[in-house]
Design a protein around this motif. Structure first.
Motif, PDB file in Angstrom:
ATOM      1  N   SER A   1      -8.095  16.339  11.884  1.00 43.44           N
ATOM      2  CA  SER A   1      -8.047  14.876  12.950  1.00 43.44           C
ATOM      3  C   SER A   1      -7.083  15.371  13.518  1.00 43.44           C
ATOM      4  N   THR A   2      -7.163  14.477  14.274  1.00 46.30           N
ATOM      5  CA  THR A   2      -5.744  14.482  15.411  1.00 46.30           C
ATOM      6  C   THR A   2      -4.443  12.930  14.672  1.00 46.30           C
ATOM      7  N   LEU A   3      -3.600  13.366  15.000  1.00 45.39           N
ATOM      8  CA  LEU A   3      -2.642  11.897  14.831  1.00 45.39           C
ATOM      9  C   LEU A   3      -2.960  10.518  14.917  1.00 45.39           C
ATOM     10  N   ALA A   4      -3.609  11.100  16.574  1.00 45.24           N
ATOM     11  CA  ALA A   4      -4.123   9.680  17.448  1.00 45.24           C
ATOM     12  C   ALA A   4      -5.288   9.137  16.458  1.00 45.24           C
ATOM     13  N   GLU A   5      -6.389  10.103  16.148  1.00 43.91           N
ATOM     14  CA  GLU A   5      -7.556   9.524  15.027  1.00 43.91           C
ATOM     15  C   GLU A   5      -7.103   8.749  13.439  1.00 43.91           C
ATOM     16  N   LEU A   6      -5.959   9.424  13.371  1.00 41.65           N
ATOM     17  CA  LEU A   6      -5.725   8.802  12.099  1.00 41.65           C
ATOM     18  C   LEU A   6      -4.397   7.287  12.105  1.00 41.65           C
TER      19      LEU A   6
ATOM     20  N   PRO B   1       1.148  -1.358  -0.220  1.00 39.78           N
ATOM     21  CA  PRO B   1       0.030  -0.220   0.246  1.00 39.78           C
ATOM     22  C   PRO B   1       0.443   1.079  -0.262  1.00 39.78           C
ATOM     23  N   GLU B   2       0.139   2.683  -0.436  1.00 37.71           N
ATOM     24  CA  GLU B   2       1.257   3.593  -1.185  1.00 37.71           C
ATOM     25  C   GLU B   2       1.782   4.817   0.607  1.00 37.71           C
ATOM     26  N   ASN B   3       2.425   5.047   0.166  1.00 37.41           N
ATOM     27  CA  ASN B   3       2.356   6.089   1.206  1.00 37.41           C
ATOM     28  C   ASN B   3       2.854   5.343   2.939  1.00 37.41           C
ATOM     29  N   THR B   4       2.634   3.955   3.032  1.00 41.33           N
ATOM     30  CA  THR B   4       2.581   3.131   4.426  1.00 41.33           C
ATOM     31  C   THR B   4       4.645   2.834   4.044  1.00 41.33           C
ATOM     32  N   LEU B   5       5.023   2.121   5.755  1.00 47.84           N
ATOM     33  CA  LEU B   5       6.296   1.901   5.669  1.00 47.84           C
ATOM     34  C   LEU B   5       6.357   0.198   5.261  1.00 47.84           C
ATOM     35  N   PRO B   6       5.729  -0.586   4.977  1.00 40.48           N
ATOM     36  CA  PRO B   6       5.912  -1.496   4.371  1.00 40.48           C
ATOM     37  C   PRO B   6       6.238  -0.687   2.604  1.00 40.48           C
TER      38      PRO B   6
ATOM     39  N   GLY C   1      -3.838  -0.275   4.845  1.00 40.57           N
ATOM     40  CA  GLY C   1      -3.642  -1.282   4.162  1.00 40.57           C
ATOM     41  C   GLY C   1      -4.395  -2.774   3.234  1.00 40.57           C
ATOM     42  N   SER C   2      -5.746  -2.593   3.999  1.00 40.28           N
ATOM     43  CA  SER C   2      -6.083  -3.650   4.189  1.00 40.28           C
ATOM     44  C   SER C   2      -7.487  -3.242   2.059  1.00 40.28           C
ATOM     45  N   TRP C   3      -7.276  -2.083   1.829  1.00 43.26           N
ATOM     46  CA  TRP C   3      -7.878  -1.328   0.071  1.00 43.26           C
ATOM     47  C   TRP C   3      -6.545  -2.202  -0.706  1.00 43.26           C
ATOM     48  N   LYS C   4      -6.171  -2.414  -0.173  1.00 36.65           N
ATOM     49  CA  LYS C   4      -4.740  -3.030  -1.419  1.00 36.65           C
ATOM     50  C   LYS C   4      -4.755  -4.432  -1.177  1.00 36.65           C
ATOM     51  N   ALA C   5      -4.833  -4.686   0.141  1.00 41.19           N
ATOM     52  CA  ALA C   5      -4.373  -6.686  -0.494  1.00 41.19           C
ATOM     53  C   ALA C   5      -4.938  -7.340   1.460  1.00 41.19           C
ATOM     54  N   GLU C   6      -5.152  -8.015   1.612  1.00 40.92           N
ATOM     55  CA  GLU C   6      -5.438  -9.218   3.173  1.00 40.92           C
ATOM     56  C   GLU C   6      -4.484  -8.745   4.394  1.00 40.92           C
ATOM     57  N   GLU C   7      -3.421  -9.708   3.241  1.00 43.63           N
ATOM     58  CA  GLU C   7      -2.009  -9.349   4.268  1.00 43.63           C
ATOM     59  C   GLU C   7      -1.362  -7.955   4.863  1.00 43.63           C
ATOM     60  N   TRP C   8      -2.630  -6.772   3.979  1.00 44.12           N
ATOM     61  CA  TRP C   8      -1.480  -5.379   4.655  1.00 44.12           C
ATOM     62  C   TRP C   8      -2.596  -4.636   5.480  1.00 44.12           C
ATOM     63  N   ARG C   9      -3.299  -5.872   6.335  1.00 44.49           N
ATOM     64  CA  ARG C   9      -4.998  -5.189   7.062  1.00 44.49           C
ATOM     65  C   ARG C   9      -4.025  -4.975   8.147  1.00 44.49           C
ATOM     66  N   GLY C  10      -4.948  -3.770   8.514  1.00 41.30           N
ATOM     67  CA  GLY C  10      -4.074  -3.535  10.167  1.00 41.30           C
ATOM     68  C   GLY C  10      -3.669  -2.385  10.307  1.00 41.30           C
ATOM     69  N   THR C  11      -2.026  -1.604   8.669  1.00 38.34           N
ATOM     70  CA  THR C  11      -1.080  -1.378   8.544  1.00 38.34           C
ATOM     71  C   THR C  11      -1.810   0.194   8.669  1.00 38.34           C
ATOM     72  N   SER C  12      -0.806   0.774   9.527  1.00 34.78           N
ATOM     73  CA  SER C  12      -1.103   2.241   9.810  1.00 34.78           C
ATOM     74  C   SER C  12      -0.881   3.556   9.471  1.00 34.78           C
TER      75      SER C  12
ATOM     76  N   ARG D   1      -8.639   5.336   0.921  1.00 31.88           N
ATOM     77  CA  ARG D   1      -7.714   4.358   1.531  1.00 31.88           C
ATOM     78  C   ARG D   1      -7.760   3.599   2.723  1.00 31.88           C
ATOM     79  N   ALA D   2      -9.179   4.361   3.511  1.00 31.02           N
ATOM     80  CA  ALA D   2      -8.930   3.466   4.584  1.00 31.02           C
ATOM     81  C   ALA D   2     -10.055   3.215   5.005  1.00 31.02           C
ATOM     82  N   ASN D   3     -10.356   2.674   6.261  1.00 30.23           N
ATOM     83  CA  ASN D   3     -11.522   2.169   6.335  1.00 30.23           C
ATOM     84  C   ASN D   3     -12.746   3.089   7.183  1.00 30.23           C
ATOM     85  N   ARG D   4     -12.523   4.690   6.577  1.00 29.91           N
ATOM     86  CA  ARG D   4     -13.217   5.625   7.307  1.00 29.91           C
ATOM     87  C   ARG D   4     -12.936   6.368   6.584  1.00 29.91           C
TER      88      ARG D   4
END
Length: 238
Positions: A56-61, A5-10, A67-78, A46-49
Motif C-alpha cells: 500500500s502507498t502512504l496516501a492509502e494508509l 490507540p497503540e502506535n499513534t501520535l496521541p 483510532g476508533s477501535w480503541k474508543a470513539e474519542e480517537w476516531r479519525g486518528t491516522s 486496527r483500522a476500518n479497512r
C-alpha cells in the motif's frame, strides 16, 4: 497505549506527559518507500479497512482510521510516519524503533535518521529479525541495535537455549537482548547476558510486582503500556 490507540501520535504524546523515559513503536516500509508506524503487517485489527502495508502507498494508509477501535474519542486518528514520531521525542528521552519487516527498510530508515536532528544516542533499533540487526550494525556500527526474542518452555526447557541466544547475538553484532517476561528468566540468565557484554531488556509488563522483579534482576528497561501508573506504583512499593 493503555490510554490511547497503540502506535499513534496521541499514545506517544501521552507517554511523554506521563513521564516515560522512552517510547517504543513498530515500523514498516510502504509500497512507495515511506516508513509508517503500525504493529501488524496489515491493518485488519486496527483500522476500518484491511490493507497490507508493504503493498500500500502512504496516501492509502494515511486515509485509514486507526483510532476508533480503541474508543470513539480517537476516531479519525491516522497512521503516523517515522518522522512524525521522531518529532515528538523530547531532549534526553529515548526511542526504541522496532522494525517489523525485513532488512530492506534499513537504508531508508537510516536516511530518515540522518536527516532528523535527534541525536543518534537517543535511538535504539530493535527487531525479532536478526538480519535487520546485522544490516543495521553493518551500515551504522555506532547505532544501538537490540535483538528481540520471545522465550517459551518446551518439554520442560527454555527455548531457544541460552547457547542459541548467545550465538545469534554474536552473529548479528547486537548491543542488547530483549525478551518477554518469561517466568523462567532468573538472575543467572540475566547475569550471563551482562557478562557477555550485552544489555538486557524486557517487555511487556504492566504490573508493579513483575516490574520490580525484573528491575532487581538487572533489566535496563521495561516496556509497559501504562508508564505513568506503573512509575507511581513502583515508587509506592519502594
Amino acid at each position: 497505549s493503555a490510554d490511547a490507540p497503540e502506535n499513534t501520535l496521541p499514545a506517544f504524546q501521552l507517554a511523554w506527559e506521563q513521564g516515560a523515559d522512552a517510547i517504543e513503536g513498530d515500523f514498516h516500509l510502504t509500497k512507495d518507500g515511506h516508513i509508517v508506524c503500525h504493529h501488524d503487517r496489515d491493518t485488519k485489527k486496527r483500522a476500518n479497512r484491511k490493507l497490507t502495508i508493504a503493498k500500500s502507498t502512504l496516501a492509502e494508509l494515511r486515509a485509514l482510521d486507526v483510532g476508533s477501535w480503541k474508543a470513539e474519542e480517537w476516531r479519525g486518528t491516522s497512521m503516523p510516519t517515522l518522522t512524525e514520531v521522531l518529532d515528538t521525542i523530547p531532549d534526553g528521552r529515548e526511542f526504541f524503533l522496532e522494525v517489523k519487516c525485513g532488512p530492506e527498510i534499513v537504508p531508508p530508515l537510516l536516511k530518515i535518521l540522518d536527516g532528523h536532528p535527534i541525536p543518534e544516542e537517543q535511538v535504539t533499533i530493535i527487531s525479532f529479525n536478526a538480519e535487520v540487526i546485522a544490516e543495521t550494525k553493518r551500515a551504522r556500527p555506532k547505532l544501538r541495535a537490540n535483538w528481540l526474542c520471545s522465550l517459551k518452555e518446551k518439554l520442560g526447557r527454555t527455548t531457544p537455549s541460552l547457547t542459541r541466544i548467545e550465538q545469534t547475538l554474536a552473529d548479528c553484532r547486537a548491543d542488547g537482548f530483549s525478551s518477554n517476561s518469561f517466568p523462567g528468566i532468573d538472575a543467572q540468565f540475566v547475569a550471563r547476558i551482562h557478562d557477555l557484554g550485552y544489555s538486557y531488556h524486557v517487555w511487556t509488563i504492566d504490573d508493579a510486582p513483575t516490574a520490580r522483579r525484573f528491575l532487581e534482576l538487572g533489566s535496563a528497561t521495561i516496556t509497559t503500556n501504562r508508564p505513568g501508573a506503573l512509575r507511581v506504583e513502583l515508587r509506592e512499593r519502594g
